[in-house]
Write an enzyme that holds these catalytic residues in place. Structure first.
Site, PDB file in Angstrom:
ATOM      1  CB  ALA A 166      -0.949  -0.009   1.208  1.00  0.00           C
ATOM      2  CG  LEU A 216       3.835   7.171  -2.334  1.00  0.00           C
ATOM      3  CD1 LEU A 216       4.954   8.144  -2.640  1.00  0.00           C
ATOM      4  CD2 LEU A 216       2.608   7.919  -1.812  1.00  0.00           C
ATOM      5  CG  ASP A 260       1.839  -2.016   3.361  1.00  0.00           C
ATOM      6  OD1 ASP A 260       2.144  -1.596   2.232  1.00  0.00           O
ATOM      7  OD2 ASP A 260       2.628  -1.990   4.334  1.00  0.00           O
ATOM      8  CB  VAL A 312       4.169  -3.483 -10.003  1.00  0.00           C
ATOM      9  CG1 VAL A 312       4.520  -2.060 -10.404  1.00  0.00           C
ATOM     10  CG2 VAL A 312       2.867  -3.903 -10.675  1.00  0.00           C
ATOM     11  CG  ASN A 343      11.559  -1.741 -10.214  1.00  0.00           C
ATOM     12  OD1 ASN A 343      11.475  -2.385 -11.259  1.00  0.00           O
ATOM     13  ND2 ASN A 343      11.178  -0.474 -10.105  1.00  0.00           N
ATOM     14  CG  HIS A 348      11.332  -1.313 -15.822  1.00  0.00           C
ATOM     15  ND1 HIS A 348      10.917  -0.280 -16.607  1.00  0.00           N
ATOM     16  CD2 HIS A 348      11.082  -0.928 -14.534  1.00  0.00           C
ATOM     17  CE1 HIS A 348      10.449   0.695 -15.846  1.00  0.00           C
ATOM     18  NE2 HIS A 348      10.537   0.327 -14.580  1.00  0.00           N
TER      19      HIS A 348
HETATM   20  C1  2OP Z   1       9.931   3.586 -12.660  1.00  0.00           C
HETATM   21  O1  2OP Z   1      10.474   3.356 -13.733  1.00  0.00           O
HETATM   22  C2  2OP Z   1       9.508   2.779 -10.363  1.00  0.00           C
HETATM   23  O2  2OP Z   1      10.499   1.393 -11.996  1.00  0.00           O
HETATM   24  C3  2OP Z   1       9.619   2.418 -11.766  1.00  0.00           C
HETATM   25  O3  2OP Z   1       9.567   4.716 -12.334  1.00  0.00           O
END
Ligand code: 2OP
Length: 364
Positions: free
Chosen positions: A64, A66, A88, A173, A175, A230
């Site tokens: 939970a 941002l 969370d 999501v 990282n 990413h």
């Molecule tokens: C970004 O690229 C947090 O990986 C995310 O902003």
């Protein structure tokens, strides 16, 4: 919930509304044609709404922070599920945010109910779980630098999902998203179609933003595509970018295009460097909601997703951003685009980085 069950839920909702419609017409009878027509139109509206509504009954966002909160706002406002759980480790924070999100959604006319808490049991019955938990990177850090903290967090969450919501589709999501998606998929019995990650929708939005800025054209007319890991070696595919169906190279010089590519690759870092106290949250929230929307409505959208590759683009044993068909059941298909030599070299460079990151994760 399998497809048959989803349709059963929807059929029941339509049946209930149909029976209300019949009672309404009967109730309207004494008021003459006006009364009957009023109830008829109201009933038809409600039946149509029930038939076209969200397909996801319960969705849980684990984390939970941002990003989780930003995604929750849109998911609740747009009624992409009937029940939304914000989970969370900080249970009261999650409860407070859930109330806030719910009240905001109610103001937008949404009936999605939002609850929060810390107990793993809250996952029970979830059809879709979005994982945003973990620490964001700090300025100067790479996404891989938060692996040692976020890996055990993800492992614990996958354990909870397998225990309490074993049939849930999982959207990762947190990282480093490529590595953690690969890990999540290896910990789940569901396979790559049901366990995948979000990154490319966000990266593509960033690139569209920069193209709109450079050209002055409406972002609505811009189509773009970013593949690969990413990270700073992601692969913006400029050959597949168009503005109003016209190739980007018609409007921009090679130098301008190169500037956009570089800025896209470092788009997350640019925001982090400016905000200092935290990374991007609003655009990632919208990117999550877009993927949830595609799943909830079974739209068969072609969106980039972090997917475990099974030979596509010449790779196995890796998860990274590729264009996918996102359907009700999750990733229905990975699309293998023909890449020219330069694009393939960039893709391979990015893939090699992800391979190294996964090897680091496996060694830890
Ligand atoms: C970004 O690229 C947090 O990986 C995310 O902003």
């Amino acid at each position: 919930m399998n497809l048959a069950e989803v349709f059963a839920v929807r059929r029941d909702a339509v049946k209930r509304r149909w029976s209300c419609l019949r009672s309404g017409i009967a109730f309207g009878w004494p008021f003459g044609h006006g009364g009957q027509y009023f109830f008829l139109y109201a009933g038809v509206f409600l039946v149509a709404r029930a038939a076209g509504r969200c397909l996801v009954n319960k969705l849980t966002i684990v984390g939970a922070g941002l990003v989780g909160e930003a995604a929750a706002q849109i998911i609740a406002r747009d009624e992409l599920c009937r029940e939304l759980v914000l989970m969370d480790v900080q249970g009261e924070l999650a409860q407070g945010k859930a109330l806030d999100v719910w009240q905001a959604a109610v103001e937008s006319g949404s009936d999605t109910r939002v609850v929060g808490g810390s107990m793993a049991e809250l996952l029970q019955g979830s059809e879709l779980v979005v994982i945003t938990a973990g620490v964001p990177r700090k300025p100067g850090q790479s996404r891989q630098d938060v692996l040692s903290i976020n890996l055990p967090i993800l492992d614990g969450i996958m354990q909870d999902i397998n225990r309490h919501a074993p049939a849930a589709t999982v959207l990762v999501v947190s990282n480093p998203v490529d590595v953690l998606t690969y890990r999540a998929c290896s910990l789940s019995p569901l396979g790559r179609g049901r366990v995948f990650g979000q990154a490319g929708v966000l990266d593509t939005a960033r690139m569209k933003c920069f193209i709109a800025e450079e050209t002055g054209f409406s972002a609505r007319d811009i189509t773009a595509l970013v593949l690969g890991g990413h990270g700073d070696s992601m692969v913006p595919l400029m050959r597949y970018c168009q503005i109003g169906s016209v190739p980007l190279s018609h409007f921009l010089t090679d130098e301008q295009i190169e500037r956009i590519v570089e800025r896209t690759r470092k788009g997350g870092g640019e925001i982090l460097g400016l905000k200092k106290m935290g990374s991007a949250c609003d655009a990632p929230g919208v990117a999550i909601a877009q993927m949830v929307d595609a799943i909830a409505h079974g739209r068969n959208r072609i969106l980039p997703a972090v997917a475990v590759l099974e030979g596509e683009y010449g790779r196995t044993g890796i998860a990274m951003g590729v264009p996918c068909v996102l359907a009700q059941e999750g990733i229905a298909r990975v699309i293998e685009l023909p890449l020219d030599a330069q694009e393939q070299a960039m893709f391979d460079h990015s893939a090699d980085q992800v391979v190294r990151d996964i090897a680091e994760m496996q060694a830890s």
